[in-house]
Design a protein around this motif. Structure first.
Motif, mmCIF file in Angstrom:
data_model
loop_
_atom_site.group_PDB
_atom_site.id
_atom_site.type_symbol
_atom_site.label_atom_id
_atom_site.label_comp_id
_atom_site.label_asym_id
_atom_site.label_seq_id
_atom_site.Cartn_x
_atom_site.Cartn_y
_atom_site.Cartn_z
ATOM 1 N N GLY A 199 0.797 -1.219 0.000
ATOM 2 C CA GLY A 199 0.000 0.000 0.000
ATOM 3 C C GLY A 199 0.832 1.272 0.000
ATOM 4 O O GLY A 199 0.367 2.323 -0.471
ATOM 5 N N LEU A 200 2.071 1.210 0.503
ATOM 6 C CA LEU A 200 2.916 2.404 0.528
ATOM 7 C C LEU A 200 3.193 2.927 -0.868
ATOM 8 O O LEU A 200 3.378 4.132 -1.065
ATOM 9 N N THR A 202 1.214 3.162 -3.263
ATOM 10 C CA THR A 202 0.043 3.784 -3.886
ATOM 11 C C THR A 202 -0.110 5.259 -3.518
ATOM 12 O O THR A 202 -0.920 5.959 -4.121
ATOM 13 N N TYR A 203 0.664 5.730 -2.533
ATOM 14 C CA TYR A 203 0.522 7.114 -2.107
ATOM 15 C C TYR A 203 1.235 8.069 -3.067
ATOM 16 O O TYR A 203 2.212 7.704 -3.721
ATOM 17 N N GLU A 204 0.747 9.298 -3.109
ATOM 18 C CA GLU A 204 1.311 10.293 -3.997
ATOM 19 C C GLU A 204 2.693 10.727 -3.485
ATOM 20 O O GLU A 204 3.038 10.495 -2.331
ATOM 21 N N PRO A 205 3.521 11.353 -4.351
ATOM 22 C CA PRO A 205 4.906 11.693 -4.001
ATOM 23 C C PRO A 205 5.067 12.477 -2.712
ATOM 24 O O PRO A 205 5.984 12.204 -1.929
ATOM 25 N N GLU A 206 4.205 13.457 -2.451
ATOM 26 C CA GLU A 206 4.343 14.258 -1.232
ATOM 27 C C GLU A 206 4.175 13.396 0.012
ATOM 28 O O GLU A 206 4.905 13.532 0.996
ATOM 29 N N ALA A 207 3.205 12.495 -0.029
ATOM 30 C CA ALA A 207 2.994 11.590 1.100
ATOM 31 C C ALA A 207 4.169 10.636 1.248
ATOM 32 O O ALA A 207 4.586 10.302 2.365
ATOM 33 N N GLN A 208 4.735 10.189 0.124
ATOM 34 C CA GLN A 208 5.851 9.250 0.185
ATOM 35 C C GLN A 208 7.089 9.869 0.827
ATOM 36 O O GLN A 208 7.853 9.185 1.515
ATOM 37 N N LYS A 209 7.273 11.176 0.641
ATOM 38 C CA LYS A 209 8.388 11.853 1.298
ATOM 39 C C LYS A 209 8.255 11.740 2.823
ATOM 40 O O LYS A 209 9.241 11.491 3.529
ATOM 41 N N GLN A 210 7.050 11.954 3.322
ATOM 42 C CA GLN A 210 6.816 11.835 4.759
ATOM 43 C C GLN A 210 6.943 10.384 5.222
ATOM 44 O O GLN A 210 7.456 10.109 6.311
ATOM 45 N N ILE A 211 6.485 9.463 4.404
ATOM 46 C CA ILE A 211 6.559 8.044 4.747
ATOM 47 C C ILE A 211 8.004 7.614 4.978
ATOM 48 O O ILE A 211 8.306 6.881 5.922
ATOM 49 N N LEU A 212 8.921 8.102 4.146
ATOM 50 C CA LEU A 212 10.322 7.703 4.273
ATOM 51 C C LEU A 212 10.958 8.205 5.568
ATOM 52 O O LEU A 212 11.941 7.645 6.044
ATOM 53 N N GLU A 213 10.381 9.251 6.153
ATOM 54 C CA GLU A 213 10.900 9.790 7.403
ATOM 55 C C GLU A 213 10.270 9.126 8.626
ATOM 56 O O GLU A 213 10.669 9.381 9.766
ATOM 57 N N PHE A 214 9.299 8.284 8.405
ATOM 58 C CA PHE A 214 8.483 7.727 9.479
ATOM 59 C C PHE A 214 9.274 7.057 10.610
ATOM 60 O O PHE A 214 8.999 7.307 11.789
ATOM 61 N N PRO A 215 10.255 6.187 10.321
ATOM 62 C CA PRO A 215 10.925 5.480 11.429
ATOM 63 C C PRO A 215 11.587 6.373 12.461
ATOM 64 O O PRO A 215 11.805 5.963 13.604
ATOM 65 N N PRO A 283 7.714 -2.952 -0.166
ATOM 66 C CA PRO A 283 7.281 -1.976 -1.175
ATOM 67 C C PRO A 283 8.469 -1.349 -1.885
ATOM 68 O O PRO A 283 9.540 -1.176 -1.306
ATOM 69 N N LYS A 284 8.273 -1.003 -3.140
ATOM 70 C CA LYS A 284 9.342 -0.390 -3.930
ATOM 71 C C LYS A 284 9.820 0.908 -3.296
ATOM 72 O O LYS A 284 10.993 1.259 -3.406
ATOM 73 N N LEU A 285 8.922 1.605 -2.632
ATOM 74 C CA LEU A 285 9.281 2.876 -1.999
ATOM 75 C C LEU A 285 10.441 2.702 -1.033
ATOM 76 O O LEU A 285 11.301 3.578 -0.913
ATOM 77 N N LEU A 286 10.498 1.573 -0.343
ATOM 78 C CA LEU A 286 11.524 1.362 0.673
ATOM 79 C C LEU A 286 12.757 0.646 0.134
ATOM 80 O O LEU A 286 13.774 0.549 0.828
ATOM 81 N N THR A 287 12.688 0.149 -1.084
ATOM 82 C CA THR A 287 13.831 -0.575 -1.644
ATOM 83 C C THR A 287 14.475 0.147 -2.823
ATOM 84 O O THR A 287 15.649 -0.051 -3.106
ATOM 85 N N GLU A 288 13.702 1.003 -3.491
ATOM 86 C CA GLU A 288 14.217 1.686 -4.673
ATOM 87 C C GLU A 288 14.349 3.194 -4.477
ATOM 88 O O GLU A 288 14.966 3.873 -5.283
ATOM 89 N N GLY A 289 13.748 3.715 -3.376
ATOM 90 C CA GLY A 289 13.794 5.154 -3.126
ATOM 91 C C GLY A 289 15.026 5.529 -2.332
ATOM 92 O O GLY A 289 15.959 4.736 -2.179
ATOM 93 N N PRO A 290 15.052 6.762 -1.775
ATOM 94 C CA PRO A 290 16.182 7.206 -0.947
ATOM 95 C C PRO A 290 16.354 6.300 0.265
ATOM 96 O O PRO A 290 15.403 5.696 0.754
ATOM 97 N N LYS A 291 17.577 6.214 0.743
ATOM 98 C CA LYS A 291 17.891 5.350 1.880
ATOM 99 C C LYS A 291 17.087 5.781 3.100
ATOM 100 O O LYS A 291 16.966 6.961 3.410
ATOM 101 N N GLN A 292 16.549 4.792 3.828
ATOM 102 C CA GLN A 292 15.766 5.066 5.027
ATOM 103 C C GLN A 292 16.647 5.595 6.159
ATOM 104 O O GLN A 292 17.819 5.263 6.258
ATOM 105 N N HIS A 293 16.043 6.372 7.014
ATOM 106 C CA HIS A 293 16.661 6.761 8.274
ATOM 107 C C HIS A 293 16.835 5.526 9.143
ATOM 108 O O HIS A 293 16.076 4.582 9.056
ATOM 109 N N SER A 294 17.838 5.524 9.980
ATOM 110 C CA SER A 294 18.064 4.496 10.998
ATOM 111 C C SER A 294 18.908 3.350 10.484
ATOM 112 O O SER A 294 18.858 2.981 9.311
ATOM 113 N N SER A 295 19.722 2.810 11.355
ATOM 114 C CA SER A 295 20.575 1.674 11.006
ATOM 115 C C SER A 295 19.835 0.366 11.152
ATOM 116 O O SER A 295 20.390 -0.683 10.850
#
Length: 299
Positions: A199-200, A202-215, A283-295
């Motif tokens: 489901g991640l 399916t969100y629009e780009p602006e929401a995905q930016k916030q999603i990547l900061e979630f952790p 989800p592709k957002l977490l594997t193909e997008g910018p590197k996630q925060h946190s080790s």
């Protein structure tokens, strides 16, 4: 190779369990786990192709499953579907009210039509499925219902329509648990937080930016996954939860407990995800997008 559940293989042998929204995400994962534990799973959804795919997956590892195309918002179709499931399988032992969805929008910009559509999808449809399952079967035979809500405890900015619906589903769960307990029907809820599901994407780009900061804001400093939700649902359906009704299991990495006054959350962590679903793909957002925060490793 099949589902790697922590529960015994015959836990639901001889039982029929409905999973709405069973064609993708958490519903798909839950259907796989329940089938691996001996249940005949009736998966319900709007997209026949997705349901057929999940059916093939489950049957490939020896599970039992039937598929039902139904929009949970359409009362007549829900009544017809539940009746047909009872006729096909001889009864209903459990219901997982999982179907739903939402979109990101500030409260001031949500139209009345949009608000009502999300509420019908996340609350009214679930209510119809609960009521008709109770009336057509569980009132006479007992059973267990698990409703899907969300991490709504401190509000849900930009998703107020869904927060309202999920909050309603929670109080509906508590109400039904009280009214239906004497019929041997238990009603509980699970409340997922940030889950790394399809489901991640399916969100629009602006929401995905916030999603990547979630952790960053989560005490456990990672995403959850569908297996961790399914494990909680499975427990609430099981005999081990026989004295639990009107309860909610939060599956959110401690998100509502984080307080600004505590200062920055520690970035390092040793939280190891449980990954029981053999077919789950992040989800592709977490594997193909910018590197996630946190080790921490992503869920």
């Amino acid at each position: 190779m099949g589902y790697n559940s922590i529960y015994r293989a015959d836990l639901f042998a001889g039982q029929t369990i409905i999973v709405t929204g069973g064609g993708s995400g958490i519903g798909r994962c839950t259907a796989h786990e329940l089938a691996s534990l001996g249940a005949t799973v009736a998966i319900v959804g709007r997209n026949l192709e997705k349901l057929e795919t999940v059916k093939a997956e489950i049957e490939a590892v020896g599970g039992k499953v039937s598929i039902w195309v139904c929009d949970i918002r359409e009362e007549a179709k829900v009544i017809e579907t539940i009746g047909a499931i009872i006729e096909r399988h001889g009864g209903i032992n459990g219901l997982v009210n999982n179907a739903g969805g939402q979109y990101r929008m500030p409260l001031r910009d949500i139209s009345t039509k949009g608000f009502e559509a999300v509420v019908r999808n996340n609350l009214t449809g679930g209510f119809i499925f609960m009521r008709e399952t109770f009336k057509l079967w569980m009132e006479q035979h007992g059973g267990a219902i698990v409703n899907m809500i969300a991490d709504i405890w401190n509000g849900w900015p930009n998703y107020a329509h869904s927060a309202s619906a999920r909050g309603g589903m929670w109080t509906l769960t508590e109400s039904a648990a009280s009214e239906w307990a004497s019929y041997g029907v238990r009603v509980n809820a699970v409340a997922p937080g940030g889950i790394a599901s399809s489901g991640l994407d399916t969100y629009e780009p602006e929401a995905q930016k916030q999603i990547l900061e979630f952790p960053k804001a989560i005490p456990l400093q990672r995403w959850g996954n569908a297996s961790e939700i399914s494990s909680a649902i499975t427990y609430l359906l099981s005999p081990g939860a026989a004295y639990i009704t009107g309860a909610c299991i939060r599956i959110d990495g401690g998100a509502p407990n984080a307080r600004v006054c505590w200062g920055p959350l520690r970035e390092q962590c040793n939280s190891t995800p449980f990954d029981g679903f053999h077919l789950e793909q992040p989800p592709k957002l977490l594997t193909e997008g910018p590197k996630q925060h946190s080790s921490c490793k992503p869920a």
